[in-house]
Design an enzyme around this catalytic site. Structure first.
Site, PDB file in Angstrom:
ATOM      1  N   ARG A 119     -93.978 -48.216 -17.922  1.00  0.00           N
ATOM      2  CA  ARG A 119     -94.550 -47.588 -19.106  1.00  0.00           C
ATOM      3  C   ARG A 119     -96.018 -47.228 -18.876  1.00  0.00           C
ATOM      4  NH1 ARG A 119     -93.031 -44.717 -23.456  1.00  0.00           N
ATOM      5  NH2 ARG A 119     -93.742 -45.528 -25.457  1.00  0.00           N
ATOM      6  N   THR A 423     -88.772 -35.746 -22.431  1.00  0.00           N
ATOM      7  CA  THR A 423     -88.143 -36.829 -21.674  1.00  0.00           C
ATOM      8  C   THR A 423     -86.865 -36.354 -21.000  1.00  0.00           C
ATOM      9  OG1 THR A 423     -89.016 -38.373 -23.285  1.00  0.00           O
ATOM     10  CG2 THR A 423     -87.336 -39.237 -21.842  1.00  0.00           C
ATOM     11  N   THR A 441     -90.433 -39.893 -18.723  1.00  0.00           N
ATOM     12  CA  THR A 441     -90.997 -39.085 -19.803  1.00  0.00           C
ATOM     13  C   THR A 441     -92.461 -38.756 -19.563  1.00  0.00           C
ATOM     14  OG1 THR A 441     -91.362 -39.081 -22.213  1.00  0.00           O
ATOM     15  CG2 THR A 441     -91.635 -41.184 -21.113  1.00  0.00           C
ATOM     16  N   GLU A 443     -93.709 -37.964 -22.701  1.00  0.00           N
ATOM     17  CA  GLU A 443     -93.718 -38.046 -24.168  1.00  0.00           C
ATOM     18  C   GLU A 443     -93.319 -36.701 -24.778  1.00  0.00           C
ATOM     19  OE1 GLU A 443     -93.205 -39.488 -26.902  1.00  0.00           O
ATOM     20  OE2 GLU A 443     -94.368 -38.272 -28.258  1.00  0.00           O
ATOM     21  N   GLU A 462     -98.437 -40.146 -23.955  1.00  0.00           N
ATOM     22  CA  GLU A 462     -97.588 -41.267 -24.369  1.00  0.00           C
ATOM     23  C   GLU A 462     -98.252 -42.179 -25.392  1.00  0.00           C
ATOM     24  OE1 GLU A 462     -93.830 -41.880 -24.052  1.00  0.00           O
ATOM     25  OE2 GLU A 462     -94.700 -40.937 -22.290  1.00  0.00           O
ATOM     26  N   ASP A 465     -97.393 -42.790 -29.031  1.00  0.00           N
ATOM     27  CA  ASP A 465     -96.358 -43.715 -29.499  1.00  0.00           C
ATOM     28  C   ASP A 465     -96.936 -44.952 -30.182  1.00  0.00           C
ATOM     29  OD1 ASP A 465     -94.307 -42.097 -28.721  1.00  0.00           O
ATOM     30  OD2 ASP A 465     -93.587 -43.339 -27.086  1.00  0.00           O
ATOM     31  N   SER A 487     -88.879 -46.175 -27.192  1.00  0.00           N
ATOM     32  CA  SER A 487     -87.488 -46.231 -27.672  1.00  0.00           C
ATOM     33  C   SER A 487     -86.508 -45.999 -26.530  1.00  0.00           C
ATOM     34  CB  SER A 487     -87.266 -45.149 -28.723  1.00  0.00           C
ATOM     35  OG  SER A 487     -88.136 -45.343 -29.808  1.00  0.00           O
ATOM     36  N   GLY A 507     -85.262 -38.230 -26.397  1.00  0.00           N
ATOM     37  CA  GLY A 507     -85.235 -37.936 -27.823  1.00  0.00           C
ATOM     38  C   GLY A 507     -86.087 -38.844 -28.691  1.00  0.00           C
ATOM     39  N   GLY A 508     -87.166 -39.423 -28.129  1.00  0.00           N
ATOM     40  CA  GLY A 508     -88.030 -40.277 -28.944  1.00  0.00           C
ATOM     41  C   GLY A 508     -87.207 -41.405 -29.553  1.00  0.00           C
TER      42      GLY A 508
HETATM   43  N1  GLU Z   1     -92.249 -41.450 -25.950  1.00  0.00           N
HETATM   44  C1  GLU Z   1     -90.875 -41.684 -26.248  1.00  0.00           C
HETATM   45  C2  GLU Z   1     -90.523 -43.130 -26.062  1.00  0.00           C
HETATM   46  O1  GLU Z   1     -90.937 -43.726 -25.118  1.00  0.00           O
HETATM   47  C3  GLU Z   1     -89.987 -40.833 -25.422  1.00  0.00           C
HETATM   48  C4  GLU Z   1     -90.239 -39.416 -25.729  1.00  0.00           C
HETATM   49  C5  GLU Z   1     -89.045 -38.614 -25.975  1.00  0.00           C
HETATM   50  O2  GLU Z   1     -87.947 -38.975 -25.587  1.00  0.00           O
HETATM   51  O3  GLU Z   1     -89.171 -37.554 -26.529  1.00  0.00           O
HETATM   52  O4  GLU Z   1     -89.818 -43.652 -26.843  1.00  0.00           O
END
Ligand code: GLU
Length: 615
Positions: A119, A423, A441, A443, A462, A465, A487, A507-508
């Site tokens: 991360r 991502t 990712t 982000e 990132e 987040d 996530s 997908g966040g």
């Molecule tokens: N920053 C997100 C996460 O680590 C991932 C970003 C994304 O999938 O769009 O959860």
């Protein structure tokens, strides 16, 4: 340290992988050993069934790069890194060495699941109020201030992840693993509609930086669909890293340039974007390290489900939701009840995620409580089969639970989630039975928008987040040196100790629900893995309405509305935001049969390849 036993698996160690780049293309080779021209991999193959290993990703070039490594005797880890590095070239708005990710690995030799937390990390000197605009005393807007900024750039972790994975479980060097990606960056790849659209959607912010404008808006416009896109700067950067390892990045010139750029982004004279600057120092890069973490584990209907522990909330939230669903006989339910329970379990698990999960170096995450079947039994009491709970639901109390249905819940905590759409995810298996599930990712699509000048890659954003406003009780508050809660949910499922399914998605925060929904579809709803990946997606993250693809609203809305569920479309029709996730998966069948799947439609479709197709 590389395991000797792995090396002995190669028929011709080193030399075999050295041919990777040349074999990838039907190339004429110049005097300098570069491909002068060659076949480019553009064919999208959503499903492949066969034997001997598989690679699936969103991109045909990246999957082909990984497959070639497998064909030449490399293992799943070697192939995963080659695939990831190539995604950094062809999916540069989603991944790359400017970002981070989480790597989950099943080692067939030991039967163990391992993970690497790669991360991005906050600079040590990042203050609690870094996301407060000093000129107003109010939080910066998420868009454009935080998204396009130096302040949101975390110390990147991808390169360190690749090195760590190769050192621990690979059979090849970083230099060899980067070769296919270098070849693709030099010879160029075909611009597809997704690449074009993502550039278009980022045009204003890409135009804010001289470096980004030069690379991605070469004539003031997004590269045309069907044109060939070259990235010689990135090829040279990868080449330097191939020669010198991680030193230039974490302790040398590239690192110094990242620091300079974060403090002083290369703004164009025409931009009106505010672009707050960041706090990163060279000491932050020098201090960066990946973390080997124990995977999360739950047992769901006899399957052992392994996922990513915090700093990602993926494993704990998918795991808790599965434990809740495990209280019900889902397979005998109607479709409406199955989906109702899926949505409700997800909301409950998201409430607990919001209250309890953050970087475990800074927060005492009650992981064993969150993954306890007794805690889940108590959470499951909240679900009413006749009507949807009013959202947001309260978090559970991890300090006092007994699995009975009478304990009151703790106060509601609900933090807003920014649903990222960037991502990329990849799944790889080799002929020895090793499996990699890796989500990486930068982000947002396009990360911070800042290409590191002359280096050909985008820096992440990132740190968006983190929750913007500091609250000491918030596990995801900003602290120097901390990892923002993710996530990302790379998941490997074992059946009787052997891999049965590996899956993940971008997908966040919808990553969690995409993985959960696919597991429910496959295990409880009788779908094949191909049907599960194509199924319309809806995401309940403890919000008033369910964020959903239009196809979910059309297909399942009439079943769910009578139970009180309401829906918000994921994004404007025709935009990339209208889709939820872009998953990949591999399912392992009897006698070594592998089914590798990628998205048939989302993100323009992916590419799933097997070493030896079934006849
Ligand atoms: N920053 C997100 C996460 O680590 C991932 C970003 C994304 O999938 O769009 O959860």
């Amino acid at each position: 340290m590389t395991h000797l036993s792995r090396r002995t698996r190669l028929a011709a160690p080193g030399a075999a992988l050295g041919l990777t780049a040349a074999l990838l293309v039907t190339a004429t080779t110049s005097a300098h050993g570069q491909q002068a021209d060659g076949q480019r991999h553009t064919e999208k193959v959503p499903t492949s069934i066969g034997y001997g290993g598989a690679v699936t990703s969103v991109d045909p070039e990246a999957s082909a790069a990984g497959l070639q490594v497998l064909k030449e005797g490399g293992n799943a880890v070697d192939a995963a890194i080659a695939t990831a590095a190539t995604l950094g070239v062809t999916e540069p708005f989603s991944t790359g060495i400017g970002g981070g990710g989480f790597f989950v690995y099943y080692d067939a030799a030991t039967g163990q699941v391992h993970t690497i937390d790669g991360r991005e990390t906050a600079p040590e000197s990042m203050p609690h109020d870094a996301f407060i605009d000093p000129s107003t005393g109010k939080p910066y807007n998420f868009t454009p201030e935080l998204v396009t900024s130096g302040v949101s750039v975390g110390v990147p972790g991808s390169l360190a992840t690749w090195q760590s994975a190769l050192d621990q479980w690979g059979t090849t060097s970083l230099a060899q693993a980067l070769k296919p990606a270098i070849a693709v960056a030099r010879r160029g790849f075909v611009v597809d509609p997704t690449f074009h659209q993502q550039t278009e959607e980022n045009k204003v912010r890409f135009d804010a930086f001289t470096s980004t404008r030069k690379l991605y808006l070469p004539n003031g416009d997004a590269p045309k669909v069907g044109s060939i896109f070259h990235n010689p700067d990135l090829a040279n950067t990868y080449q330097l890293l191939a020669q010198r390892g991680l030193q230039p990045f974490y302790n040398g010139d590239i690192g110094a340039e990242i620091v300079r750029t974060v403090h002083n982004p290369p703004k164009t004279s025409t931009t009106t974007l505010p672009i707050p600057t960041g706090f990163m120092e060279r000491s932050d890069l020098a201090a960066y390290h990946t973390i080997d973490r124990a995977p999360t584990h739950v047992n769901y209907r006899g399957y052992d489900v392994y996922g990513m522990a915090p700093a990602s909330s993926g494993g704990s939230t998918v795991g808790e939701a599965l434990n809740i669903l495990g209280q019900f006989d889902m397979s005998s339910m109607s479709t409406a009840q199955q989906l109702h329970h899926y949505l409700e379990a997800s909301a409950l698990a998201f409430a607990d995620r919001g209250k309890y999960v953050g970087d475990p170096a800074y927060v005492d995450v009650p992981l064993s409580d969150l993954l306890s079947p007794t805690f889940a039994a108590e959470r499951a009491c909240q679900i009413d089969p006749t009507k949807a709970l009013s959202k947001p639901v309260a978090a559970g109390d991890v300090t006092s639970y007994d699995g009975q249905c009478d304990t009151p819940s703790a106060a509601t905590t609900s933090s807003g989630d920014h649903e990222g759409l960037s991502t990329s995810n990849l799944t790889v298996a080799d002929k020895w039975g090793d499996v990699v599930e890796y989500t990486l990712t930068i982000e947002q699509t396009g990360g911070s928008g800042i290409v590191l000048p002359h280096r050909g890659f985008l820096l992440n954003n990132e740190l968006t987040d983190f929750d913007a406003v500091y609250d000491p009780a918030d596990p995801n508050n900003i602290q120097g040196g901390k990892r923002p809660r993710s996530s990302i949910s790379p998941t490997i499922v074992l059946n009787n100790g052997k891999p049965w399914l590996a899956l993940g998605s971008p997908g966040g925060s919808t990553i969690i629900t995409t993985v959960l929904q696919m597991l429910v579809d496959r295990i409880d709803r009788g779908m094949t893995i191909e049907q599960a990946i194509a199924d319309p997606r809806g995401s309940q993250r403890n919000t008033t309405s369910v964020t959903a693809e239009q196809s979910f609203i059309d297909t399942y809305g009439p079943l769910l509305a009578p139970l009180g569920h309401t829906f918000s479309p994921a994004g404007a029709p025709g935009t990339t935001a209208a889709e939820i996730g872009a998953a990949t998966a591999i399912e392992f069948g009897p006698q070594g049969l592998i089914t590798a799947v990628s998205e048939p439609v989302r993100r323009g479709g992916g590419s799933a390849l097997v070493v030896t197709p079934a006849p």
